[in-house]
Design a protein around this motif. Structure first.
Motif, PDB file in Angstrom:
ATOM      1  N   MET A  44      54.411  -7.288 154.424  1.00  0.00           N
ATOM      2  CA  MET A  44      54.809  -8.172 153.831  1.00  0.00           C
ATOM      3  C   MET A  44      54.241  -8.657 152.450  1.00  0.00           C
ATOM      4  O   MET A  44      52.984  -8.350 152.506  1.00  0.00           O
ATOM      5  CB  MET A  44      54.999  -9.442 154.870  1.00  0.00           C
ATOM      6  CG  MET A  44      55.850  -9.218 156.267  1.00  0.00           C
ATOM      7  SD  MET A  44      55.553 -10.385 157.209  1.00  0.00           S
ATOM      8  CE  MET A  44      56.404 -11.777 156.640  1.00  0.00           C
ATOM      9  N   ASN A  45      55.094  -9.210 151.865  1.00  0.00           N
ATOM     10  CA  ASN A  45      54.608  -9.611 150.634  1.00  0.00           C
ATOM     11  C   ASN A  45      54.569 -10.976 150.480  1.00  0.00           C
ATOM     12  O   ASN A  45      55.260 -11.992 151.358  1.00  0.00           O
ATOM     13  CB  ASN A  45      55.557  -9.258 149.442  1.00  0.00           C
ATOM     14  CG  ASN A  45      55.336  -7.976 149.199  1.00  0.00           C
ATOM     15  OD1 ASN A  45      54.224  -7.246 149.015  1.00  0.00           O
ATOM     16  ND2 ASN A  45      56.686  -7.204 148.985  1.00  0.00           N
ATOM     17  N   VAL A  46      53.815 -11.971 149.593  1.00  0.00           N
ATOM     18  CA  VAL A  46      53.607 -13.638 149.667  1.00  0.00           C
ATOM     19  C   VAL A  46      55.030 -13.905 149.443  1.00  0.00           C
ATOM     20  O   VAL A  46      56.034 -13.284 148.661  1.00  0.00           O
ATOM     21  CB  VAL A  46      52.912 -13.905 148.293  1.00  0.00           C
ATOM     22  CG1 VAL A  46      53.458 -15.249 148.300  1.00  0.00           C
ATOM     23  CG2 VAL A  46      51.551 -13.761 148.732  1.00  0.00           C
ATOM     24  N   GLY A  47      55.741 -14.789 150.294  1.00  0.00           N
ATOM     25  CA  GLY A  47      57.048 -15.306 150.323  1.00  0.00           C
ATOM     26  C   GLY A  47      57.895 -14.595 151.290  1.00  0.00           C
ATOM     27  O   GLY A  47      58.866 -15.141 151.715  1.00  0.00           O
ATOM     28  N   ASP A  48      57.626 -13.402 151.586  1.00  0.00           N
ATOM     29  CA  ASP A  48      58.267 -12.770 153.100  1.00  0.00           C
ATOM     30  C   ASP A  48      58.238 -13.691 153.961  1.00  0.00           C
ATOM     31  O   ASP A  48      57.148 -14.233 154.472  1.00  0.00           O
ATOM     32  CB  ASP A  48      57.979 -11.239 153.065  1.00  0.00           C
ATOM     33  CG  ASP A  48      58.310 -10.479 151.806  1.00  0.00           C
ATOM     34  OD1 ASP A  48      59.003 -10.708 151.103  1.00  0.00           O
ATOM     35  OD2 ASP A  48      57.733  -9.461 152.009  1.00  0.00           O
TER      36      ASP A  48
END
Length: 164
Positions: free
Chosen positions: A58-62
């Protein structure tokens, strides 16, 4: 004669495996839980190692909806308003409780829990990290040493089960 010996050994091994499966089922059936927040059931919770793999993708905000089982590393000593869970390999997730709607006991470090809710990747600002360090009872020196924001694996739980 050899065939007879092989057959006897095979039967003994199958009986041994069957007993281990039955013992495992009995152990799982004996687990009792203390429940906090929304009523949830223990079924379908994924292992913390599997959750770690999801977090790493995951990425930041996911975010994803999930239910996982993990061991408590730390708990807010002020109110029980957050906890950290061990994900393995030196990783952890910060768990907060939906709408600040419930708290967990402050003495559950080392216990196994099941959390249900939303997993997400977050970047936590320095001030918030220092606040958590203070809640955890860290020294003034340890708190002052926190000078950079941190990418974290986070979890907003709407329900928690604590293995008793």
């Amino acid at each position: 004669m050899r065939l007879f010996i092989v057959a006897v050994i095979s039967v003994l091994m199958l009986n041994s495996c069957k007993k281990k499966v039955e013992e495992t089922k009995k152990t799982k059936e004996k687990l009792t839980y203390a429940s906090f927040g929304k009523e949830i059931i223990a079924d379908d919770a994924i292992a913390s190692a599997s959750m770690l793999a999801h977090f790493k993708d995951m990425n930041v905000g996911d975010s994803i909806n999930s239910k996982m089982v993990a061991t408590v590393k730390n708990v807010c000593q002020a109110k029980g308003c957050w906890m950290t869970l061990d994900l393995g390999n030196g990783n952890e997730t910060m768990v907060k409780f939906k709408d600040y709607g419930f708290f967990v006991p402050k003495d559950i470090t080392g216990k196994q829990v099941i959390v249900n809710g939303k997993a997400f990747v977050n970047e936590v600002p320095v001030e918030e990290l220092q606040h958590y360090a203070e809640d955890a009872g860290k020294s003034a020196e340890e708190i002052a040493a926190i000078t950079q924001p941190k990418k974290t694996f986070s979890f907003e739980a709407d329900g928690v089960l604590i293995v008793q």
